[in-house]
Scaffold this motif. Structure first.
Motif, PDB file in Angstrom:
ATOM      1  N   ARG A 252      11.296 -14.994  29.345  1.00 14.56           N
ATOM      2  CA  ARG A 252      11.792 -13.553  29.843  1.00 14.56           C
ATOM      3  C   ARG A 252      12.550 -12.923  28.763  1.00 14.56           C
ATOM      4  N   GLN A 253      13.072 -13.665  27.889  1.00 15.55           N
ATOM      5  CA  GLN A 253      13.769 -12.862  26.754  1.00 15.55           C
ATOM      6  C   GLN A 253      12.787 -12.249  25.771  1.00 15.55           C
ATOM      7  N   ASP A 254      11.406 -13.059  25.614  1.00 16.99           N
ATOM      8  CA  ASP A 254      10.584 -12.470  25.025  1.00 16.99           C
ATOM      9  C   ASP A 254       9.871 -11.292  25.923  1.00 16.99           C
ATOM     10  N   TYR A 255       9.917 -11.347  27.121  1.00  8.68           N
ATOM     11  CA  TYR A 255       9.179  -9.888  27.606  1.00  8.68           C
ATOM     12  C   TYR A 255      10.279  -9.076  27.642  1.00  8.68           C
ATOM     13  N   VAL A 256      11.451  -9.303  27.739  1.00  5.41           N
ATOM     14  CA  VAL A 256      12.523  -8.208  27.440  1.00  5.41           C
ATOM     15  C   VAL A 256      12.445  -7.646  26.192  1.00  5.41           C
ATOM     16  N   LEU A 257      12.190  -8.322  25.276  1.00  3.79           N
ATOM     17  CA  LEU A 257      12.049  -7.712  23.840  1.00  3.79           C
ATOM     18  C   LEU A 257      11.017  -6.966  23.659  1.00  3.79           C
ATOM     19  N   TYR A 262       8.472  -1.769  23.402  1.00  3.36           N
ATOM     20  CA  TYR A 262       7.629  -0.729  24.233  1.00  3.36           C
ATOM     21  C   TYR A 262       8.292   0.485  24.654  1.00  3.36           C
ATOM     22  N   ASP A 263       9.698   0.254  25.134  1.00  8.39           N
ATOM     23  CA  ASP A 263      10.493   1.449  25.400  1.00  8.39           C
ATOM     24  C   ASP A 263      11.140   2.120  24.264  1.00  8.39           C
ATOM     25  N   SER A 264      11.163   1.590  23.085  1.00 12.88           N
ATOM     26  CA  SER A 264      12.079   1.759  21.984  1.00 12.88           C
ATOM     27  C   SER A 264      10.862   2.946  21.105  1.00 12.88           C
ATOM     28  N   LEU A 265       9.714   2.780  21.500  1.00 13.44           N
ATOM     29  CA  LEU A 265       8.720   3.619  20.640  1.00 13.44           C
ATOM     30  C   LEU A 265       9.254   5.029  20.798  1.00 13.44           C
ATOM     31  N   ALA A 266       9.922   5.228  21.958  1.00 13.73           N
ATOM     32  CA  ALA A 266      10.469   6.968  22.036  1.00 13.73           C
ATOM     33  C   ALA A 266      11.852   6.964  22.027  1.00 13.73           C
ATOM     34  N   SER A 267      12.559   5.936  21.741  1.00 12.64           N
ATOM     35  CA  SER A 267      14.066   6.083  22.142  1.00 12.64           C
ATOM     36  C   SER A 267      14.683   5.347  20.725  1.00 12.64           C
ATOM     37  N   LEU A 268      14.255   5.235  19.782  1.00 13.44           N
ATOM     38  CA  LEU A 268      14.824   4.637  18.346  1.00 13.44           C
ATOM     39  C   LEU A 268      16.076   5.543  18.089  1.00 13.44           C
TER      40      LEU A 268
END
Length: 1087
Positions: A252-257, A262-268
């Motif tokens: 789950r932690q790996d999935y969350v990471l 994935y989400d951080s590509l647009a929210s760095l």
């Protein structure tokens, strides 16, 4: 309950040869009322599968070739002496069905079963495979052949063949499937109970061992181990699930990471701003936590400095002072009471001595008083008697002596007439009594004579009934004509001869070894040899002694057959020079044929049959023997009617002689004996009626004679009374006038003594009253002192108890005071430590506030903890760093995210399903455990029922107690006649009774368990004949009730007393030769 585990079995003993005996019985139908037994197969398939048809051994143990042994479908007995190899078949059966060497207790390796000098051993077992429940019936056919080849290095090769001998498989799994299908467990003592297992149970003193035996036999132990294994597996699975849950967290932690990446590509940029905000909050959050710590320290100082410890300390000190004061007061009271007790003790001893002295004086005065009073009463009594005597003398002087004399004479004359009358009556009664006694004597003589005749008739009737039973029994076995137990005796002789106890086997009975050449002369031959019909011949005196021992159980000493000792020879004696020769008439020797020359020689020696002629006609016999000169060497002759003729006399039988031993018509003799029995019964009935009538007459005569005797006694008493009266009248003398003046002087003297004694009594009475008053006064003082001492003792005990309680309370309070002082000191030190820590925290918070202002000049309100903020800051930093390092390949980020999401989802689904399965398995196991306990309780109850039923057959009392909590089984048996004794343990029984109890226990287990065949090794080795007979009856009764199952019993005892039945097959093993040469296998069948 088809699971099997390897268990140790004892090895069977080798066999040399085999005898088969089948017996038939008229019992064809048997109704099974036992509704307790469960059946794992359908009724139609019982006896069709799993039954052992045959077994063959080659080079097995010390045997080169044995078999094939064909077993019956129901009851099989393997009989033989020690060393004959009875148990070798059982060992081969265990090994042949895949059992390990350790199951036999004959070794730890299979190579020990290979005959010395041979390369391998072969064991072949043929199992029945018929009916609708057959195992792969289309493949194997009606039987399955299992061949086991054991190499001398311990390797085993298994071949499983069909009916035609074609190899179907050589895998152990196939054999296990066959055994499971047939419900065969070679390691279960219910299926195969070898000698070692039976001996361990028989001599076991542990109730836990008996319980383990029961659990193993019913497979409850295997079921329990399976449940424990499942439970352990469930626990291991749960541990694995918990570990997988930890792995799931990582996924789950790996999935969350991956998702964050994935989400951080647009929210760095947004994450960086969030990180700065978190850092500012973190600064002021640290300040807030420092302030909380300072406030907590201040509250703790206020709480600790409230002065409660000082109050508790002062209060405890006051209680200690008060308790010590109370103890001192009690000690003072106790000393005062002790002083008072000492004073009372002195008074108590003084008054005690006074009471003792006064009591002694009072008793002495009481004795003086009673003596004076008794003397007074004696004087008054003498005065009274003397006065009466004086009065009587004065009165008698006025009477006329002559008148009295006349009256006395008249009375004597009347009494003499009455005496003559009574004497005449007595003479008549005596004559009547004599007549009645003679009549009674004759009646009793007649009664005794009739009783003796009745007894003789009863003896004759019993003899005829015995002869009738003997003739009826001889219909099936001719030997029973020579005695009811003669067949059993012959069986015992054969067995003893097989064991080598005889130098030469005894020959007999002689009547069974003789046949008459001409049937018309049978009566003559039997009349000549009647005394030798039951006789046995022995070669020497040692054989005679052994034969007597064998006869003892079968015949009473008074009715044992005669034994003649004569050396055995193979040829008949040469009687040419001393035998009778007649041109017309044969001798007894010429007319008989003997199966053995020993019998002929014995009759020549003991009866002289070569010198006895047989002449049909009686007149001719008398003419030859008595009128003319008898033939040379002829001593006597017998006729066809049984007459015995000598040279100077002859004897004829009282009635017609029937042929009893040497042929004849048994049915005719039976009819004749039945007619004689009816005749004797009729005679007995008539005699009993006559006896009853005579007995009644005797009773009536006895009653009349008793009445006459009573009358005689009364008449004699009257005579004696009259004679006494006459004698008294004759002895009366005239009264003499006594001197009254002397008597009156004695009376005055006694009156003066009475006056003096009255004064003495009054004086002693006054002195006695004074003594009693003084004793009462002293005794009252003594009781007062005694009561005061008892009260003082109670006060002393109470004060001592109060002193002990006070001292204990003081000690307790002093300990409490010490503890409070230590706590107060530690409390003060704790307050100083907190204050020092508070000062350090106040200095530290100023530095923290200055650092926070550098990061964020304006103070922020934070509602999260430092740990939470630190975790989130660390995560954001890692995320930002990771994105900065790996940011650029968008497809790779999306693919890794999709894979992480799929792995997490799949693993989560698997764990959820596994948890459901474990929960379901836990519920199932709970239900299984409940069913297991119900089954265990049911089996134990049924086992106890069957055990009690089997003990009733022995007329014993017993009980079987199961303790499932402590895992113990208690078996107690009380032999007949000891029901009220305190015997509760099998160890107090004899070896035979313990063996019988073991058989009852095994039969109880057989009733509640399932197996196509049951094997029992040497079950009766410690039994006496009575217990063995009952055990055999129980086993055969069970086999008839379970006639579709196979039973194999191994015993060293004889089976001659078994009933004849088509269901019973007996395998008699020959004794082995002791010379080292292998015995030849011999098989013979008896129906």
């Amino acid at each position: 309950m088809n699971k099997r585990k390897s268990k140790t079995k004892p090895e069977a003993k080798p066999s040399k040869s085999l005898k088969v005996d089948r017996r038939s019985t008229q019992e064809d139908d048997f109704e099974d009322d036992d509704g307790l037994e469960d059946h794992s197969f359908s009724t139609s398939s019982l006896g069709d599968i799993g039954v052992i048809e045959s077994i063959t051994l080659k080079n097995f143990m010390c045997h080169q070739n044995l078999g094939p042994f064909q077993f019956g479908p129901n009851v099989n007995f393997i009989v033989g002496n020690n060393g004959s190899g009875k148990s070798a078949i059982l060992t081969a059966l265990i090994v042949g069905l895949g059992g390990k060497a350790t199951m036999t207790n004959r070794g730890v390796s299979l190579k020990g079963f290979v005959k010395n000098g041979e390369g391998h051993a072969d064991v072949t077992v043929k199992l029945r495979n018929r009916g609708i429940d057959a195992f792969k019936g289309e493949v194997y056919g009606d039987c399955i052949i299992v061949e086991q080849r054991i190499a001398n290095d311990g390797c085993r090769l298994c071949k499983i063949k069909n009916k035609s001998g074609q190899i179907i498989s050589n895998k152990k799994e196939e054999l296990m499937s066959i055994l499971d299908h047939f419900n065969i467990q070679v390691d279960n003592p219910v299926s195969i109970l070898n000698q070692e297992m039976s001996k361990q149970f028989l001599h076991s003193k542990s109730e836990a061992d008996k319980y383990k035996f029961f659990m193993k036999a019913t497979l409850l132990e295997q079921m329990r181990r399976d449940y424990i294994h499942i439970k352990q597996t469930e626990d291991v699975t749960r541990d694995q699930v918990e570990r997988q849950e930890e792995c799931l967290k990582d996924l789950r932690q790996d999935y969350v990471l991956k998702k964050e990446r994935y989400d951080s590509l647009a929210s760095l940029d947004e994450m960086k701003k969030t990180l700065e905000g978190l850092q500012r909050k973190m600064a002021w959050c640290l300040v807030r936590e420092k302030e909380w710590q300072i406030e907590h320290l201040k509250e703790q100082i206020e709480k600790e400095g409230d002065g409660k410890f000082e109050e508790k300390l002062l209060l405890c000190q006051a209680k200690v002072t008060q308790a010590m004061k109370k103890v001192r007061d009690i000690q003072k009271k106790l000393e005062k009471v002790r002083d008072e007790d000492t004073s009372l003790t002195r008074d108590y001893q003084r008054f005690k001595e006074e009471v003792k002295a006064k009591s002694k004086e009072q008793k002495g005065q009481e004795v003086v008083y009673f003596r004076a009073e008794n003397k007074l009463k004696q004087l008054e009594k003498e005065q009274c008697l003397l006065s009466e005597r004086i009065h009587k003398i004065k009165h008698n002087e006025s009477q006329n002596v002559e008148v009295e004399r006349n009256k006395r004479l008249k009375k004597m004359a009347a009494l003499k007439k009455l005496l003559e009358k009574h004497e005449a009556q007595s003479a008549a009664l005596n004559q009547e009594l004599k007549d009645k006694q003679q009549a009674l004597f004759k009646g009793r003589e007649e009664f005794d004579k009739l009783s003796m005749e009745e007894k003789n008739i009863k003896v004759a009737l019993e003899a005829k009934l015995k002869r009738k039973n003997q003739l009826l029994a001889s219909r099936s076995n001719r030997l029973r004509m020579f005695g009811e137990r003669m067949p059993e005796l012959i069986e015992s002789i054969n067995k003893a001869h097989a064991q080598g106890r005889f130098k030469h086997k005894p020959v007999g009975p002689i009547g069974a070894c003789i046949s008459v050449k001409e049937p018309s002369l049978t009566v003559a031959v039997e009349s000549c040899l009647r005394g030798f019909m039951k006789t046995f011949c022995c070669d020497n005196y040692r054989d005679e002694k052994v034969l007597e021992e064998l006869m003892a159980p079968h015949f009473q000493r008074s009715s044992r057959p005669q034994i003649i000792v004569c050396p055995f020879t193979e040829n008949v004696y040469n009687v040419q020079g001393r035998g009778v020769k007649h041109p017309e008439f044969p001798s007894v020797l010429d007319m008989i044929s003997c199966t053995s020359p020993v019998v002929t020689n014995c009759l020549i020696d003991m009866r002289g049959i070569e010198c006895i002629l047989i002449i049909k006609d009686t007149a001719m016999a008398r003419k030859v023997m008595m009128l003319n000169r008898p033939p040379r060497n002829c001593r006597e002759a017998f006729t066809a009617e049984g007459d015995q003729v000598y040279t100077n006399r002859s004897y004829a039988p009282e009635k017609n002689v029937l042929i009893k031993y040497l042929g004849g018509d048994p049915e005719a003799e039976i009819r004749l004996v039945e007619a004689e029995v009816e005749n004797h019964r009729a005679q007995l009935s008539r005699f009993q009626l006559h006896l009853s009538s005579v007995k009644q007459d005797i009773q009536a005569m006895e009653d009349k004679m008793n009445s006459v005797i009573i009358t005689c006694k009364k008449n004699q008493a009257s005579i004696n009374q009259v004679k006494t009266s006459i004698s008294e009248l004759e002895n009366v003398e005239e009264s003499q006038v006594e001197d009254i003046s002397t008597l009156e002087e004695d009376a005055q003297e006694i009156q003066q003594k009475i006056e003096l004694e009255k004064k003495n009594v009054e004086k002693t009475k006054t002195e006695l009253d004074k003594q009693e008053e003084a004793l009462k006064d002293v005794n009252g003082k003594f009781q007062n002192v005694k009561n005061k001492m008892e009260e003082l003792t109670d006060d002393t005990d109470q004060l001592k108890e109060e002193q002990v309680k006070g001292e204990a309370e003081c000690s307790k309070l002093e300990q409490t005071l010490k503890i409070l002082e230590k706590k107060a000191k530690a409390h003060e030190e704790n307050i100083q430590t907190i204050r020092s820590e508070l000062t350090a925290k106040e200095e530290d918070i100023q530095e923290c506030i200055e650092k926070a202002k550098l990061i964020c000049p304006e103070r922020l309100s934070v509602d999260r903890s430092t740990k939470s903020l630190d975790t989130e800051i660390t995560r954001l930093r890692q995320k930002i760093t990771a994105q900065e390092q790996s940011h650029g390949d968008k497809d790779k980020v999306i693919r890794e995210y999709a894979e992480a999401h799929e792995n997490y989802k799949s693993k989560s689904s698997q764990l959820r399903d596994l948890k459901k399965f474990i929960d379901c398995l836990d519920n199932i196991m709970t239900d299984r455990q409940a069913r297991y306990k119900t089954l265990r309780r049911s089996l134990s109850v049924r086992c106890k029922l069957y055990f009690n039923n089997f003990l009733i057959k022995l007329q014993c009392c017993g009980s079987m107690k199961f303790d499932h909590n402590n895992e113990t089984l208690s078996i107690s048996v009380k032999p007949p006649g000891q029901e009220s004794d305190s015997v509760s343990d099998m160890r107090s029984l004899s070896g035979g009774e313990r063996s019988f109890s073991t058989v009852c226990f095994i039969l109880s287990l057989w009733e509640i368990t399932e197996s196509p065949f049951r094997c029992l090794d040497e079950f009766d080795v410690y039994m006496d004949m009575h217990n063995r007979r009952i055990s055999l009856d129980l086993l055969l009764e069970l086999s008839e009730r379970q006639h579709l199952r196979q039973f194999i019993f191994i015993t060293p005892q004889t089976t001659s007393n078994l009933p004849k039945s088509d269901h019973i097959k007996i395998h008699q093993l020959e004794d082995p030769e002791r010379g080292g040469i292998e015995d030849e296998e011999v098989s013979r069948s008896r129906r």
